[in-house]
Design an enzyme around this catalytic site. Structure first.
Site, PDB file in Angstrom:
ATOM      1  N   LYS A   1     -31.712  21.436  20.031  1.00  0.00           N
ATOM      2  CA  LYS A   1     -31.939  22.390  18.928  1.00  0.00           C
ATOM      3  C   LYS A   1     -31.071  22.015  17.727  1.00  0.00           C
ATOM      4  O   LYS A   1     -30.698  22.861  16.913  1.00  0.00           O
ATOM      5  CB  LYS A   1     -31.612  23.822  19.386  1.00  0.00           C
ATOM      6  CG  LYS A   1     -32.552  24.339  20.470  1.00  0.00           C
ATOM      7  CD  LYS A   1     -33.937  24.638  19.912  1.00  0.00           C
ATOM      8  CE  LYS A   1     -34.853  25.167  21.011  1.00  0.00           C
ATOM      9  NZ  LYS A   1     -36.222  25.385  20.521  1.00  0.00           N
ATOM     10  N   ARG A   2     -30.737  20.727  17.653  1.00  0.00           N
ATOM     11  CA  ARG A   2     -29.969  20.175  16.526  1.00  0.00           C
ATOM     12  C   ARG A   2     -28.641  20.910  16.331  1.00  0.00           C
ATOM     13  O   ARG A   2     -28.147  21.106  15.230  1.00  0.00           O
ATOM     14  CB  ARG A   2     -30.798  20.206  15.228  1.00  0.00           C
ATOM     15  CG  ARG A   2     -32.181  19.564  15.345  1.00  0.00           C
ATOM     16  CD  ARG A   2     -32.141  18.175  15.959  1.00  0.00           C
ATOM     17  NE  ARG A   2     -33.440  17.518  15.962  1.00  0.00           N
ATOM     18  CZ  ARG A   2     -34.109  17.163  17.081  1.00  0.00           C
ATOM     19  NH1 ARG A   2     -33.588  17.417  18.288  1.00  0.00           N
ATOM     20  NH2 ARG A   2     -35.264  16.544  16.999  1.00  0.00           N
TER      21      ARG A   2
ATOM     22  N   ALA B   1     -27.410  22.018  12.589  1.00  0.00           N
ATOM     23  CA  ALA B   1     -28.503  22.544  11.740  1.00  0.00           C
ATOM     24  C   ALA B   1     -28.233  23.968  11.254  1.00  0.00           C
ATOM     25  O   ALA B   1     -29.138  24.611  10.729  1.00  0.00           O
ATOM     26  CB  ALA B   1     -29.814  22.493  12.505  1.00  0.00           C
TER      27      ALA B   1
ATOM     28  N   LEU C   1     -27.167  28.063  11.226  1.00  0.00           N
ATOM     29  CA  LEU C   1     -27.504  29.284  11.976  1.00  0.00           C
ATOM     30  C   LEU C   1     -28.762  29.083  12.809  1.00  0.00           C
ATOM     31  O   LEU C   1     -29.744  28.502  12.325  1.00  0.00           O
ATOM     32  CB  LEU C   1     -27.748  30.401  10.956  1.00  0.00           C
ATOM     33  CG  LEU C   1     -28.223  31.755  11.485  1.00  0.00           C
ATOM     34  CD1 LEU C   1     -27.072  32.479  12.172  1.00  0.00           C
ATOM     35  CD2 LEU C   1     -28.759  32.614  10.337  1.00  0.00           C
TER      36      LEU C   1
ATOM     37  N   LEU D   1     -31.962  30.011  13.590  1.00  0.00           N
ATOM     38  CA  LEU D   1     -32.885  30.881  12.858  1.00  0.00           C
ATOM     39  C   LEU D   1     -33.724  31.751  13.788  1.00  0.00           C
ATOM     40  O   LEU D   1     -34.245  32.779  13.369  1.00  0.00           O
ATOM     41  CB  LEU D   1     -33.779  30.037  11.942  1.00  0.00           C
ATOM     42  CG  LEU D   1     -33.031  29.365  10.780  1.00  0.00           C
ATOM     43  CD1 LEU D   1     -33.927  28.346  10.084  1.00  0.00           C
ATOM     44  CD2 LEU D   1     -32.531  30.399   9.771  1.00  0.00           C
TER      45      LEU D   1
ATOM     46  N   GLU E   1     -20.878  25.121   6.645  1.00  0.00           N
ATOM     47  CA  GLU E   1     -19.807  26.126   6.643  1.00  0.00           C
ATOM     48  C   GLU E   1     -18.777  25.803   7.734  1.00  0.00           C
ATOM     49  O   GLU E   1     -17.562  25.921   7.522  1.00  0.00           O
ATOM     50  CB  GLU E   1     -20.402  27.521   6.845  1.00  0.00           C
ATOM     51  CG  GLU E   1     -21.271  27.949   5.665  1.00  0.00           C
ATOM     52  CD  GLU E   1     -21.830  29.358   5.822  1.00  0.00           C
ATOM     53  OE1 GLU E   1     -22.697  29.556   6.685  1.00  0.00           O
ATOM     54  OE2 GLU E   1     -21.385  30.249   5.088  1.00  0.00           O
TER      55      GLU E   1
ATOM     56  N   GLU F   1     -30.204  27.920   2.920  1.00  0.00           N
ATOM     57  CA  GLU F   1     -30.241  29.385   2.808  1.00  0.00           C
ATOM     58  C   GLU F   1     -31.033  29.804   1.578  1.00  0.00           C
ATOM     59  O   GLU F   1     -31.788  30.777   1.619  1.00  0.00           O
ATOM     60  CB  GLU F   1     -28.813  29.959   2.681  1.00  0.00           C
ATOM     61  CG  GLU F   1     -27.997  29.920   3.947  1.00  0.00           C
ATOM     62  CD  GLU F   1     -27.209  28.625   4.130  1.00  0.00           C
ATOM     63  OE1 GLU F   1     -27.583  27.602   3.524  1.00  0.00           O
ATOM     64  OE2 GLU F   1     -26.235  28.650   4.884  1.00  0.00           O
TER      65      GLU F   1
ATOM     66  N   ARG G   1     -34.583  29.812   2.280  1.00  0.00           N
ATOM     67  CA  ARG G   1     -34.961  30.709   3.382  1.00  0.00           C
ATOM     68  C   ARG G   1     -34.840  32.182   2.974  1.00  0.00           C
ATOM     69  O   ARG G   1     -35.011  33.086   3.783  1.00  0.00           O
ATOM     70  CB  ARG G   1     -34.099  30.485   4.620  1.00  0.00           C
ATOM     71  CG  ARG G   1     -33.973  29.045   5.058  1.00  0.00           C
ATOM     72  CD  ARG G   1     -34.777  28.696   6.292  1.00  0.00           C
ATOM     73  NE  ARG G   1     -34.585  27.295   6.661  1.00  0.00           N
ATOM     74  CZ  ARG G   1     -35.438  26.312   6.400  1.00  0.00           C
ATOM     75  NH1 ARG G   1     -36.574  26.569   5.796  1.00  0.00           N
ATOM     76  NH2 ARG G   1     -35.176  25.063   6.759  1.00  0.00           N
TER      77      ARG G   1
HETATM   78  C1  1HE Z   1     -33.622  25.032  15.046  1.00  0.00           C
HETATM   79  C2  1HE Z   1     -32.829  24.941  13.885  1.00  0.00           C
HETATM   80  C3  1HE Z   1     -32.181  26.139  13.419  1.00  0.00           C
HETATM   81  C4  1HE Z   1     -33.645  23.000  14.317  1.00  0.00           C
HETATM   82  N1  1HE Z   1     -32.383  27.282  14.128  1.00  0.00           N
HETATM   83  N2  1HE Z   1     -33.780  26.192  15.698  1.00  0.00           N
HETATM   84  N3  1HE Z   1     -30.747  25.950   8.907  1.00  0.00           N
HETATM   85  C5  1HE Z   1     -31.865  25.361   8.432  1.00  0.00           C
HETATM   86  O1  1HE Z   1     -32.636  25.917   7.695  1.00  0.00           O
HETATM   87  C6  1HE Z   1     -32.129  23.957   8.921  1.00  0.00           C
HETATM   88  C7  1HE Z   1     -33.336  23.952   9.806  1.00  0.00           C
HETATM   89  N4  1HE Z   1     -33.483  22.690  10.510  1.00  0.00           N
HETATM   90  C8  1HE Z   1     -33.997  21.571   9.926  1.00  0.00           C
HETATM   91  O2  1HE Z   1     -34.222  21.503   8.731  1.00  0.00           O
HETATM   92  C9  1HE Z   1     -34.254  20.396  10.823  1.00  0.00           C
HETATM   93  O3  1HE Z   1     -34.380  20.872  12.153  1.00  0.00           O
HETATM   94  C10 1HE Z   1     -33.161  19.298  10.788  1.00  0.00           C
HETATM   95  C11 1HE Z   1     -33.201  18.571   9.425  1.00  0.00           C
HETATM   96  C12 1HE Z   1     -31.769  19.847  11.033  1.00  0.00           C
HETATM   97  C13 1HE Z   1     -33.439  18.274  11.920  1.00  0.00           C
HETATM   98  O4  1HE Z   1     -34.771  17.799  11.824  1.00  0.00           O
HETATM   99  P1  1HE Z   1     -35.447  17.118  13.114  1.00  0.00           P
HETATM  100  O5  1HE Z   1     -36.807  16.621  12.696  1.00  0.00           O
HETATM  101  O6  1HE Z   1     -34.495  16.112  13.698  1.00  0.00           O
HETATM  102  O7  1HE Z   1     -35.587  18.273  14.221  1.00  0.00           O
HETATM  103  P2  1HE Z   1     -36.679  19.435  14.333  1.00  0.00           P
HETATM  104  O8  1HE Z   1     -37.920  18.896  14.994  1.00  0.00           O
HETATM  105  O9  1HE Z   1     -36.866  20.133  13.066  1.00  0.00           O
HETATM  106  O10 1HE Z   1     -35.955  20.469  15.325  1.00  0.00           O
HETATM  107  C14 1HE Z   1     -35.828  20.215  16.723  1.00  0.00           C
HETATM  108  C15 1HE Z   1     -35.771  21.548  17.412  1.00  0.00           C
HETATM  109  O11 1HE Z   1     -34.602  22.252  16.962  1.00  0.00           O
HETATM  110  C16 1HE Z   1     -36.955  22.440  17.060  1.00  0.00           C
HETATM  111  O12 1HE Z   1     -37.222  23.268  18.170  1.00  0.00           O
HETATM  112  P3  1HE Z   1     -38.405  22.878  19.230  1.00  0.00           P
HETATM  113  O13 1HE Z   1     -38.318  23.954  20.271  1.00  0.00           O
HETATM  114  O14 1HE Z   1     -39.662  22.897  18.416  1.00  0.00           O
HETATM  115  O15 1HE Z   1     -38.077  21.498  19.745  1.00  0.00           O
HETATM  116  C17 1HE Z   1     -36.421  23.294  15.930  1.00  0.00           C
HETATM  117  O16 1HE Z   1     -37.089  24.537  15.811  1.00  0.00           O
HETATM  118  C18 1HE Z   1     -34.984  23.493  16.388  1.00  0.00           C
HETATM  119  N5  1HE Z   1     -34.107  23.811  15.283  1.00  0.00           N
HETATM  120  N6  1HE Z   1     -32.854  23.673  13.455  1.00  0.00           N
HETATM  121  C19 1HE Z   1     -33.158  27.282  15.231  1.00  0.00           C
HETATM  122  N7  1HE Z   1     -31.395  26.130  12.352  1.00  0.00           N
HETATM  123  C20 1HE Z   1     -23.733  32.338   8.876  1.00  0.00           C
HETATM  124  S1  1HE Z   1     -25.030  32.234   7.882  1.00  0.00           S
HETATM  125  C21 1HE Z   1     -25.622  30.600   7.966  1.00  0.00           C
HETATM  126  C22 1HE Z   1     -27.012  30.552   7.404  1.00  0.00           C
HETATM  127  C23 1HE Z   1     -27.720  29.290   7.721  1.00  0.00           C
HETATM  128  O17 1HE Z   1     -27.205  28.396   8.367  1.00  0.00           O
HETATM  129  S2  1HE Z   1     -29.293  29.186   7.100  1.00  0.00           S
HETATM  130  C24 1HE Z   1     -29.760  27.523   7.371  1.00  0.00           C
HETATM  131  C25 1HE Z   1     -30.401  27.329   8.707  1.00  0.00           C
END
Ligand code: 1HE
Length: 260
Positions: A27-28, A64, A66, A68, A114, A134, A137
């Site tokens: 889940k990265r 990756a 929080l 989500l 963070e 963020e 999103r």
């Molecule tokens: C996740 C998450 C996540 C991956 N929460 N499940 N963060 C984001 O908006 C970043 C979201 N993630 C991405 O943009 C990409 O996943 C990555 C660039 C980090 C990596 O890409 P990739 O192609 O290597 O992986 P993927 O195919 O997108 O993800 C693999 C799996 O991890 C997939 O789940 P699966 O069950 O389909 O295999 C994704 O759904 C899962 N995954 N990132 C949940 N973030 C205290 S406040 C803080 C606020 C924030 O941090 S907001 C920003 C959140």
């Protein structure tokens, strides 16, 4: 609180470096509540031998942010407490027992950035990229990012990242101030471990001053900062270890400062 998504091991001849690894690569290394709480508690439980720590992430990405999938409907009060939970966990890193070096690669985004910004030193390899999704999103940073990230890169760059979705690559990120070291692909952990071992040889009171006094001094008005500095300097130099180290240099037994 423990989590199967957090691995802990000791390194160094005297087990002086703690390595804390996010092991949720599938889940990265997205940070769910359990992982954040485990991280918080991990930094309270180091064995007494530990003098420095490294944090890194399994798989192709550091973190990756929080998880989500847990971002369900929260009312304002619940959202406040959730953010404060992140704050308390990352404060334990920043103002914890020992300096922390982050070994970065791949995505260092959202809450992952963070987390990295709560560490004392960041080492990034060439695959690293930084973003604050963020903004797109529809949310805001909640893990201390608005306090810590501008201290690394400035308010203007952070505003741009969140408003426009700008992503910094490893080279531009190092120039902007995210990382203090940029190293070849795959070598961030080794470099971070090398630095942590070096940091572990410092007098503990010096590391304490750098972690706990310096960031506070930097935020004080200069007259108060200078007074705090003088108090910290007096405490540090009065420690027997400081006197031993200075004596060793004067007797020609300690290393000189050198360029390499
Ligand atoms: C996740 C998450 C996540 C991956 N929460 N499940 N963060 C984001 O908006 C970043 C979201 N993630 C991405 O943009 C990409 O996943 C990555 C660039 C980090 C990596 O890409 P990739 O192609 O290597 O992986 P993927 O195919 O997108 O993800 C693999 C799996 O991890 C997939 O789940 P699966 O069950 O389909 O295999 C994704 O759904 C899962 N995954 N990132 C949940 N973030 C205290 S406040 C803080 C606020 C924030 O941090 S907001 C920003 C959140």
């Amino acid at each position: 609180m423990t989590s199967t998504d957090l691995h802990f091991e000791l390194h160094g001849e005297e087990q002086e470096v703690a390595v804390v690894r996010l092991t949720r690569g599938k889940k990265r290394n997205a940070l769910n509540d359990g992982l954040i709480l485990a991280l918080r508690d991990q930094f309270d439980q180091f064995p007494a031998s530990v003098r420095a720590a490294v944090i890194d992430g399994e798989g192709e990405h550091f973190c990756a942010g929080l998880d989500l999938s847990e971002l369900k409907e929260r009312d304002a009060g619940q959202g406040l407490h959730h953010s404060r939970m992140w704050h308390s966990a990352l404060e334990r890193l920043q103002f914890g027992p020992v300096p922390v070096v982050a070994a970065l690669h791949g995505a260092v985004v959202g809450g992952g950035l963070e987390l990295a910004s709560a560490c004392h030193i960041r080492v990034a390899d060439e695959t690293t990229f930084y973003a604050l999704p963020e903004g797109s999103r529809g949310i805001f940073v909640g893990g201390g990012g608005s306090v810590r990230i501008p201290k690394l890169i400035g308010v203007a760059r952070m505003t741009d990242m969140m408003m426009t979705g700008r992503v910094y690559n490893a080279q531009d990120g190092e120039r902007a101030g995210f990382a203090q070291y940029l190293v070849p692909t795959g070598s961030a952990f080794d470099k971070a471990l090398e630095l942590a071992k070096r940091i572990a040889t410092n007098a503990p009171l010096t590391n304490y001053a750098l972690m706990h006094a310096l960031p506070r001094i930097a935020e004080q008005p200069s007259d108060q900062g200078l007074m705090t500095e003088a108090l910290m300097a007096a405490i540090a130099q009065s420690a027997p270890e400081a006197k031993d180290r200075v004596r060793a240099f004067l007797d020609g037994r300690a290393a000189k400062v050198s360029k390499s």
